[in-house]
Design a protein around this motif. Structure first.
Motif, PDB file in Angstrom:
ATOM      1  N   VAL A 182      -4.318   4.386  -3.716  1.00 45.39           N
ATOM      2  CA  VAL A 182      -4.403   2.933  -3.579  1.00 45.39           C
ATOM      3  C   VAL A 182      -5.545   2.620  -2.628  1.00 45.39           C
ATOM      4  O   VAL A 182      -5.523   3.026  -1.461  1.00 45.39           O
ATOM      5  CB  VAL A 182      -3.082   2.341  -3.053  1.00 45.39           C
ATOM      6  N   LYS A 223      -5.135   0.429  -7.701  1.00 47.04           N
ATOM      7  CA  LYS A 223      -4.952   1.867  -7.860  1.00 47.04           C
ATOM      8  C   LYS A 223      -6.166   2.479  -8.534  1.00 47.04           C
ATOM      9  O   LYS A 223      -6.710   1.920  -9.483  1.00 47.04           O
ATOM     10  CB  LYS A 223      -3.705   2.155  -8.700  1.00 47.04           C
ATOM     11  N   SER A 245      -5.376  -3.153 -11.732  1.00 46.82           N
ATOM     12  CA  SER A 245      -5.934  -1.842 -12.093  1.00 46.82           C
ATOM     13  C   SER A 245      -7.318  -2.004 -12.704  1.00 46.82           C
ATOM     14  O   SER A 245      -8.219  -1.192 -12.451  1.00 46.82           O
ATOM     15  CB  SER A 245      -4.995  -1.131 -13.083  1.00 46.82           C
ATOM     16  N   ARG A 284       3.124   1.162  -3.460  1.00 44.98           N
ATOM     17  CA  ARG A 284       2.256   1.194  -4.646  1.00 44.98           C
ATOM     18  C   ARG A 284       2.804   0.372  -5.798  1.00 44.98           C
ATOM     19  O   ARG A 284       2.621   0.692  -6.968  1.00 44.98           O
ATOM     20  CB  ARG A 284       2.031   2.639  -5.112  1.00 44.98           C
ATOM     21  N   THR A 285       3.532  -0.705  -5.474  1.00 46.95           N
ATOM     22  CA  THR A 285       4.050  -1.612  -6.479  1.00 46.95           C
ATOM     23  C   THR A 285       3.764  -3.047  -6.054  1.00 46.95           C
ATOM     24  O   THR A 285       3.596  -3.334  -4.860  1.00 46.95           O
ATOM     25  CB  THR A 285       5.568  -1.442  -6.673  1.00 46.95           C
ATOM     26  N   PRO A 300      -1.206  -3.725  -5.886  1.00 51.23           N
ATOM     27  CA  PRO A 300      -2.054  -2.638  -5.377  1.00 51.23           C
ATOM     28  C   PRO A 300      -3.235  -2.373  -6.296  1.00 51.23           C
ATOM     29  O   PRO A 300      -3.132  -2.496  -7.526  1.00 51.23           O
ATOM     30  CB  PRO A 300      -1.099  -1.440  -5.350  1.00 51.23           C
ATOM     31  N   LEU A 330       0.823  -1.209   0.000  1.00 57.67           N
ATOM     32  CA  LEU A 330       0.000   0.000   0.000  1.00 57.67           C
ATOM     33  C   LEU A 330       0.856   1.256   0.000  1.00 57.67           C
ATOM     34  O   LEU A 330       0.500   2.255  -0.631  1.00 57.67           O
ATOM     35  CB  LEU A 330      -0.925  -0.006   1.221  1.00 57.67           C
TER      36      LEU A 330
END
Length: 846
Positions: free
Chosen positions: A413, A408, A439, A374-375, A406, A371
């Motif tokens: 996130v 997104k 995503s 973000r990867t 994550p 979180l």
């Protein structure tokens, strides 16, 4: 018997040849001379010639033999020089030639053995090449390559290490022979601590004859590697080094040499080429699979699936790419607890300790890491996880690896997609795709949320409309409608209880209606302004949200004590009418969460409608009384006064404003029946009145139809006004339309007159537009709403010019200018002063 001619040993070949020729010719020559003298053959004259011929041909044969021996000697020297074999001192040419042929035989034997070995090597390479057409498994190719490498170098121990393409921090064992349990296929060898890394870094073979004596390493040999000598061969493709082949022997008496490396180079080149092609083919196939999966996921996202059905359909597509044990869709839930995450969706054989809807704190876990960074993150060994939430989700028998991506949306996130699998390297090849799919899931969930919000908003608006319709009919039974409204609030806001308080004459709040509360207790209960949350809102006129009632300074626990209800959260909205608070709506304990600003806005809308309904109920009796009063006035006066005038008199009186005279531009219409006095003579006064009433009924209705009023009756005609008391831009056009319709109605009127009175009527219509004074004219005892001014006289004077035109219509040029439509007119030669006049024939179509 073997004779040894020692005197001929170590003599040149030419010397031996001369000795042989001498011995070959000596005995025949001596014998010939002996018998020649004994038997006197020499006396023959042909004997000298024979002897000379014998000598000549013998000499010629000796020369040819000598030349042949010279060639043999030259060949012997050349062969000796080429094979590098120097003759010993005193050795003749034949001995040298024999030695040369012996050397050639030895050389050819070595070459034959090498050719046999090359043939074996080529057979091994061919076998490997043939295998490439049979299998598409890169690991099988590497295992066969290792087997052939061991066979070529007469080794017993070896392994194939492939560099991890994703992290490049370790080797992955793809094949191993002779290492027992020390190294297994799939094991990982750290890159930094492995000797094999030098073959990768230097991009060249590494030959170690004795690792313990080699200054580059200087470490003890490990028992499972066999001898202290080994070879590390880099496996090269056209672009990069993909791994290393290592071999060693159990026999310590044989160390590896460069010849062993040369044998392995073509084998590894072929294996690397094949491995790379198979990898590219597999990646190409995976690319096609990924593309099909993306197309299917796009189809799913754009389908009619919603909620769990949509997410499960996407997860099923992921499972077709990478079979996982279970998948979790985790969503942040900051409304309920900070650093809390909720299992929104679950698919597969998840542990029994977790379930959909469960909430967990993720601080310090790999979920927290994903979180924040973000990867995506891949854990190849879940046993290394230590956080409690990580153990609950991922550390279970049969689960070795996990991937977290994550979710997104809009630069933030909102959650994590977590997949768990049995194999350690299940997710590396689809990491990027899973991030993209995550995503897509975020987009799908956001669309679901927006769709749900729209549906909820539609439901709320529909409920508000229902409440509005109920409140619109609340004038007769407001208490019943308020009960209905509170029931709707309970459903829309989703609360446990609620009360509507009204401010009474003593400025105290009293319960008007409630739900899920003790009604008897609430009806007898009074709250002062400022007392409790409801009193505070009533005093301030501002709404308030309290999601922790026990900590609120405005909370009044006495109500809970009296009703036995336990209040946890409160939303209270003031009801304001004409700038004054008339009551409040208070709802308690939001079900499934906390009150939100959306709930506040929704309840505020309902409160506004309720405020209007309550105020309308208060004014309803006055409205009914006023309506009854107006109906009485209209009933008495509408027969004598035009409706528009009556409306203006009534509404002007109600507003406290007297009707005053106005200077306005009006269009006046005068209609008159020709020779009405003759009707009286023919049919009598009573029938004449009946005829006139029928005429006025039709013509007056046409005037009203075109928004005019009948100002006054003038015996056998009347004066109509267009533009009073309310003016518009189409007053002249209305008058023209009315006149044309009157002209068209003459036939209908004559049908009635002919049938009833045996007579017909002829009329004339004049129209003029001008500025007049309009208002109440008269005195207290008798007053008329009428007009005065020169245009009134003009319209009556224009009536005189209609006589030559039976049922004709004469209009002034002012009307032509004021009318917005195109008129079909014909100018009359006469003029009224400077005013032009026209006969109106009709309207022109555009």
């Amino acid at each position: 018997m073997k004779f040894k001619w020692k005197w001929l040993e170590n003599t040149p070949l030419h010397y031996k040849m001369n000795v042989i020729i001498a011995l070959f010719f000596l005995f025949p020559t001596l014998g010939f001379l002996y018998f020649g003298f004994k038997y006197e053959i020499l006396t023959d004259k042909y004997i000298p010639l024979f002897f000379l011929g014998f000598l000549f041909f013998s000499f010629l044969g000796m020369l040819m033999l000598r030349k042949m021996f010279d060639e043999i000697s030259a060949i012997s020297k050349e062969v000796s020089q080429r094979i590098g074999d120097r003759l010993p001192a005193g050795a003749d040419e034949l001995q040298g030639l024999i030695r040369s042929f012996s050397a050639l035989e030895s050389r050819f034997s070595g070459i034959f053995r090498e050719l046999e070995k090359k043939k074996s090597d080529i057979a091994i390479l061919k076998e490997l090449s043939d295998l490439c057409y049979v299998t598409f498994d890169p690991e099988e190719i590497m295992y066969v390559t290792l087997e052939r490498a061991l066979a070529l170098t007469r080794s017993e121990i070896g392994s194939v290490l492939i560099i991890d393409r994703h992290e490049r921090k370790s080797f992955v064992v793809k094949a191993c022979i002779g290492l027992g349990d020390h190294i297994r296929i799939g094991s990982r060898v750290p890159f930094d601590t492995s000797i094999a890394k030098y073959a990768v870094i230097n991009k060249s073979p590494l030959v170690v004859r004795d690792i313990e004596k080699d200054s580059r390493f200087g470490r003890a040999n490990r028992a499972h590697y066999g001898t202290k000598s080994f070879v590390c061969m880099p496996i090269k493709t056209s672009k990069e080094i993909i791994g290393v082949l290592t071999i060693s022997r159990r026999d310590e008496g044989r160390a590896y040499e460069n010849e062993d490396v040369e044998v392995l180079i073509p084998l590894l080149s072929n294996a690397a080429f094949t491995y790379e092609n198979l990898r590219l083919l597999r990646e190409n196939d995976q690319g096609r699979m990924h593309l099909r999966a993306v197309e299917k996921i796009f189809t799913v996202i754009n389908s009619s699936f919603r909620g769990s059905e949509l997410i499960h359909a996407i997860l099923n597509e992921i499972q077709a790419l990478a079979p996982f044990e279970f998948a979790l869709v985790l969503i942040r839930d900051r409304k309920r607890v900070e650093d809390g995450i909720v299992i929104a969706e679950l698919l597969g054989n998840a542990p029994a300790t977790i379930a959909k809807g469960g909430m967990y704190k993720y601080e310090g876990s790999v979920i927290d890491k994903v979180l924040k960074q973000r990867t995506a993150l891949i854990i190849d060994n879940t046993d290394t996880l230590t956080a409690e939430v990580d153990k609950a989700f991922f550390v279970h028998p049969g689960n070795q690896s996990c991937l977290l991506a994550p979710l997104k949306i809009d630069g933030g996130v909102s959650g994590v997609l977590a997949l768990s699998a049995e194999k350690s390297d299940m997710f590396h090849h689809i990491q990027n795709l899973i991030e993209w799919i995550a995503s897509g899931i975020s987009l799908a969930m956001e669309r679901n949320m927006l769709s749900d919000a729209v549906i909820q908003r539609d439901q709320e608006l529909d409920s508000i409309k229902q409440i509005g319709r109920a409140l619109a009919s609340s004038t007769f039974d407001i208490s019943k409608v308020l009960n209905y409204t509170m029931d709707m609030i309970r459903i829309i806001i989703n609360t446990e209880a609620g009360t509507l308080f009204l401010i009474d004459d003593t400025d105290e709040l009293e319960s008007a209606v409630s739900f899920n509360m003790d009604l008897g207790t609430m009806e007898s209960f009074r709250l002062k302004l400022g007392q409790g949350v409801a009193g505070y809102v009533a005093a301030r006129g501002e709404s308030i949200i309290v999601n922790d009632a026990a900590r609120s300074p405005h909370f009044y626990p006495e109500i809970d004590r009296l009703t036995g209800f336990r209040t946890r959260s409160i939303l209270c909205i003031p009801m304001i009418s004409q700038g004054r608070v008339i009551g409040v709506i208070e709802v308690l304990n939001k079900i499934g969460g906390n009150f939100s600003p959306n709930d506040e806005d929704l309840l505020q809308s309902i409160a506004s409608s309720v405020s209007i309904a309550i105020e309308n109920a208060r004014l309803y009796k006055e409205t009914v009384a006023m309506a009854e009063h107006e109906r009485g006035i209209r009933g008495v006066f509408q027969k004598f006064v035009p409706k528009q005038i009556l409306d203006k008199i009534i509404h002007g009186t109600e507003d406290g404003k007297a009707v005053v005279d106005e200077l306005k531009t009006l269009t006046l219409l005068n209609i008159d029946i020709r020779s009405s006095s003759e009707f009286v003579k023919k049919i009598g006064p009573q029938k004449t009145v009946s005829l006139l009433n029928n005429f006025f009924s039709v013509m007056g209705g046409i005037v009203f139809k075109h928004h005019g009023i009948v100002d006054k009756y003038l015996g056998d005609g009347f004066l109509a006004l267009f533009g009073a008391p309310v003016s518009s831009t189409v007053d002249a056009e209305n008058a023209v339309n009315a006149a044309l319709e009157m002209k068209a109605s003459v036939g209908e009127i004559n049908d009635f007159c002919r049938k009833t009175f045996d007579e017909t009527v002829v009329m004339g219509i004049s129209i003029h537009t001008g500025e007049v004074v309009v208002g109440n004219i008269g005195f207290d005892m008798k007053m008329d709403y009428t007009v005065i001014g020169d245009p009134v006289n003009t319209v009556f004077r224009l009536q005189e010019y209609t006589k030559p035109y039976p049922n004709g219509i004469i209009i002034s040029e002012n009307v032509c200018r004021a009318a917005l439509c195109r008129l079909d007119i014909r100018e009359i030669s006469e003029k009224f002063g400077r005013l032009k006049m026209f006969e109106l024939l009709g309207r022109k179509e555009d």
